[in-house]
Design a protein around this motif. Structure first.
Motif, short mmCIF file in Angstrom:
data_model
loop_
_atom_site.label_atom_id
_atom_site.label_comp_id
_atom_site.label_asym_id
_atom_site.label_seq_id
_atom_site.Cartn_x
_atom_site.Cartn_y
_atom_site.Cartn_z
N GLU A 156 -3.87 3.81 4.64
CA GLU A 156 -3.16 2.56 4.92
C GLU A 156 -2.11 2.29 3.85
N LYS A 187 2.09 2.13 4.30
CA LYS A 187 2.93 1.01 3.88
C LYS A 187 4.04 1.47 2.92
N THR A 195 6.63 3.17 5.40
CA THR A 195 7.26 2.30 6.40
C THR A 195 8.02 1.13 5.79
N GLU A 196 7.57 0.65 4.63
CA GLU A 196 8.23 -0.48 3.98
C GLU A 196 9.22 -0.05 2.90
N VAL A 229 2.50 0.63 -3.75
CA VAL A 229 1.58 -0.13 -2.91
C VAL A 229 0.21 -0.05 -3.57
N ILE A 231 4.24 -3.67 -2.88
CA ILE A 231 3.55 -4.32 -1.76
C ILE A 231 2.05 -4.29 -1.99
N LEU A 254 -1.76 -4.52 -0.46
CA LEU A 254 -2.58 -4.33 0.73
C LEU A 254 -3.84 -5.17 0.54
#
Length: 231
Positions: free
Chosen positions: A119, A123, A126-127, A132, A199, A201
Motif C-alpha cells: 500500500e 501511494k 501514484t501520488e 510515504v 504522505i 498512510l
C-alpha cells in the motif's frame, strides 16, 4: 524500477539489551520485518545494516542479505536513520549498484506486513511523493496537552484551548515508527525522509506500539497476539 529494503539493526541497544534479535512470539523480532519485506515480493534486495556479527547471522538465517557491515560512525548513539540509509546507498553505488526506490524497515516493527508495504509503495508511485510512511492518530487531542515544570506544577501548552471542545480540534497523527518508502535520488539530495511532499498512510492504533522498554515490549506482544486471534 529497482527497489531496496534496508533494515537498520545496530548491536548497541541500551534500554532493551539485544533488542533486535530478542524472541518475540517464538522468533527474533527482526525476523518479522525481514519476512514481511520478502513476502511482499517488492524488493530486488532485502538487506540488514548492522555492526553486530550475531545480528548479521540471524538476519541471513531469515533470508536477508548482509553484504557489508555498518561503520562505527553510523553505529553510535548519535547517528540518525538518514545517516544509515545514506551510507548503505552510497556503498551500493560504489559497487556499481543503484536503486530507484528504497524502503527503510525498522528491525523492531513486528506489525509490519507485506500488505502495508505494498500500500505504501502504491501511494509513493501514484501520488508522486518523496516518501510515504504509516501514521496513527493520537488518542487524545494534543492541542489540550500540558507541560510540567521541575517542581511538578502543570500548565497548558496552549491555554487558549482550555474551553474548546475536543471535537473542534483538527485530528493529529504521529509517525508509527515502522517503515519509510522513499525515492532514492530525492532522498540523497535532501538528506531528509520527511518533506513537504511526504504522505502518511493511516493505520489502526492496534498496529502500532513503540518498543522502548519492558512495558512496551509486553504491550506489543499483547497487541500482536490479539491481532493474530482475530484474523
Amino acid at each position: 524500477m529497482s527497489k531496496l529494503c534496508i533494515i537498520p539493526a545496530r548491536g548497541g541497544s541500551k534500554r532493551i539489551p539485544r533488542k533486535n534479535i530478542r524472541d518475540f512470539w517464538g522468533k527474533p523480532i527482526i525476523a518479522y520485518s525481514i519476512e514481511a519485506a520478502l513476502q511482499s515480493g517488492l524488493f530486488d534486495k532485502v538487506m540488514v545494516s548492522t555492526d553486530d556479527e550475531e545480528i548479521a547471522g540471524v538476519s541471513v538465517k531469515y533470508g536477508a542479505e548482509v553484504p557489508f557491515m555498518r561503520s562505527a560512525s553510523t553505529a553510535d548513539d548519535f547517528a540518525t536513520t538518514a545517516d544509515v540509509l545514506a551510507e548503505v546507498l552510497k556503498k551500493y553505488e560504489n559497487e556499481g549498484i543503484s536503486f530507484e526506490y528504497a524502503c527503510c524497515c525498522y528491525a523492531t516493527a513486528p506489525f509490519t506486513t507485506a500488505q502495508r508495504l505494498a500500500e505504501g509503495f502504491n501511494k509513493l508511485i501514484t501520488e508522486n511523493a518523496d516518501s510515504v510512511f504509516p501514521i496513527s492518530a493520537f488518542s487524545y487531542p494534543i492541542f489540550r496537552s500540558f507541560k510540567r515544570s521541575d517542581d511538578g506544577r502543570v500548565g497548558m501548552i496552549w491555554p487558549e484551548n482550555l474551553n474548546k471542545r475536543s471535537q473542534d480540534f483538527p485530528e493529529a497523527f504521529h509517525d508509527a515508527g515502522q517503515w519509510y518508502w522513499f525515492v532514492v535520488d530525492r532522498f540523497l539530495k535532501s538528506g531528509q525522509l520527511f518533506t513537504n511532499n511526504s504522505i502518511g498512510l493511516e493505520i489502526s492504533t492496534l498496529e502500532v506500539q513503540d518498543i522502548d522498554n519492558e512495558h512496551d515490549w509486553h504491550l506489543a506482544e499483547l497487541k500482536y497476539g490479539y491481532l493474530q486471534s482475530i484474523k
